[in-house]
Design a protein around this motif. Sequence first.
Motif, short mmCIF file in Angstrom:
data_model
loop_
_atom_site.label_atom_id
_atom_site.label_comp_id
_atom_site.label_asym_id
_atom_site.label_seq_id
_atom_site.Cartn_x
_atom_site.Cartn_y
_atom_site.Cartn_z
N MET A 111 0.84 -1.16 0.00
CA MET A 111 0.00 0.00 0.00
C MET A 111 0.89 1.23 0.00
N ARG A 112 1.28 1.64 -1.14
CA ARG A 112 2.20 2.75 -1.32
C ARG A 112 1.44 4.06 -1.16
N THR A 113 1.98 4.96 -0.33
CA THR A 113 1.36 6.27 -0.17
C THR A 113 2.11 7.33 -0.95
N ARG A 114 3.36 7.12 -1.22
CA ARG A 114 4.14 8.05 -2.04
C ARG A 114 5.39 7.34 -2.50
N GLY A 115 6.07 7.91 -3.47
CA GLY A 115 7.29 7.31 -3.96
C GLY A 115 7.04 6.36 -5.11
N VAL A 116 7.96 5.45 -5.30
CA VAL A 116 7.94 4.54 -6.43
C VAL A 116 7.00 3.37 -6.16
N SER A 117 6.22 3.00 -7.15
CA SER A 117 5.37 1.82 -7.04
C SER A 117 6.13 0.60 -7.55
N HIS A 118 5.94 -0.51 -6.87
CA HIS A 118 6.55 -1.77 -7.29
C HIS A 118 5.50 -2.77 -7.76
N ARG A 119 4.29 -2.29 -8.04
CA ARG A 119 3.19 -3.18 -8.41
C ARG A 119 3.41 -3.92 -9.71
N GLN A 120 4.33 -3.45 -10.54
CA GLN A 120 4.63 -4.14 -11.79
C GLN A 120 6.03 -4.77 -11.78
N ALA A 121 6.66 -4.80 -10.62
CA ALA A 121 8.02 -5.33 -10.50
C ALA A 121 8.05 -6.82 -10.84
N GLU A 122 9.18 -7.29 -11.31
CA GLU A 122 9.36 -8.72 -11.59
C GLU A 122 9.59 -9.52 -10.32
N CYS A 123 9.87 -8.84 -9.22
CA CYS A 123 10.17 -9.50 -7.95
C CYS A 123 8.90 -9.64 -7.10
N PRO A 124 8.53 -10.86 -6.72
CA PRO A 124 7.35 -11.06 -5.87
C PRO A 124 7.45 -10.36 -4.51
N VAL A 125 8.65 -10.25 -3.96
CA VAL A 125 8.82 -9.57 -2.67
C VAL A 125 8.47 -8.09 -2.84
N ALA A 126 8.96 -7.47 -3.89
CA ALA A 126 8.68 -6.05 -4.13
C ALA A 126 7.18 -5.80 -4.30
N ARG A 127 6.50 -6.64 -5.06
CA ARG A 127 5.06 -6.47 -5.24
C ARG A 127 4.31 -6.65 -3.92
N THR A 128 4.71 -7.64 -3.14
CA THR A 128 4.05 -7.90 -1.86
C THR A 128 4.25 -6.73 -0.90
N VAL A 129 5.48 -6.26 -0.78
CA VAL A 129 5.77 -5.14 0.10
C VAL A 129 5.01 -3.89 -0.35
N ASP A 130 4.88 -3.71 -1.65
CA ASP A 130 4.13 -2.57 -2.16
C ASP A 130 2.68 -2.61 -1.69
N LEU A 131 2.13 -3.80 -1.57
CA LEU A 131 0.73 -3.94 -1.18
C LEU A 131 0.54 -3.95 0.34
N ILE A 132 1.28 -4.77 1.05
CA ILE A 132 1.04 -4.94 2.49
C ILE A 132 2.25 -4.60 3.36
N GLY A 133 3.24 -3.95 2.80
CA GLY A 133 4.48 -3.72 3.52
C GLY A 133 4.47 -2.61 4.53
N ASP A 134 3.45 -1.75 4.53
CA ASP A 134 3.46 -0.71 5.56
C ASP A 134 2.99 -1.31 6.88
N ARG A 135 3.44 -0.72 7.96
CA ARG A 135 3.17 -1.31 9.28
C ARG A 135 1.69 -1.42 9.58
#
Length: 152
Positions: free
Chosen positions: A1-25
Amino acid sequence: MRTRGVSHRQAECPVARTVDLIGDRWSLLIVRDAFDGIRRFSELQRNLGLAKNILAARLRELVAQGILEVVPAADGSAYHEYTLTPKGRELFSVIVALRKWGETYLFEEGEPRSTLLDTENERPIRLHLTDTTGRPISAADTFVRKVNAHPA
């Protein structure tokens, strides 16, 4: 759930996509609370101490991404509740891995902390990674095959 900065929703890395969605505390703590049976907005807000607007935004996104769903309150009242979907329940191992790491590195010997127990025997659980044959593995036993990797 990105609030600002770079989005990783299209990244090739599953970790990056996951953190983009649920990585905020807050999103992770909402999911943790859902596993603990906290389902109502007011209960989540009270437990997390989170501003209503931030909680509402996180819940909307978790619902939109299919991690939580909104259902009628179990007690038949006019309220609604947030429950984990099958996709959300698959985050259990992520929450457990964070818990186990925290238990190991963030608490002093004997310091009080919550404990995750199995319901049958009330014993602490363990988290082990295995390969498809059941062989225990660690980071040293793995590698990531990159999408654009070229053979050496």
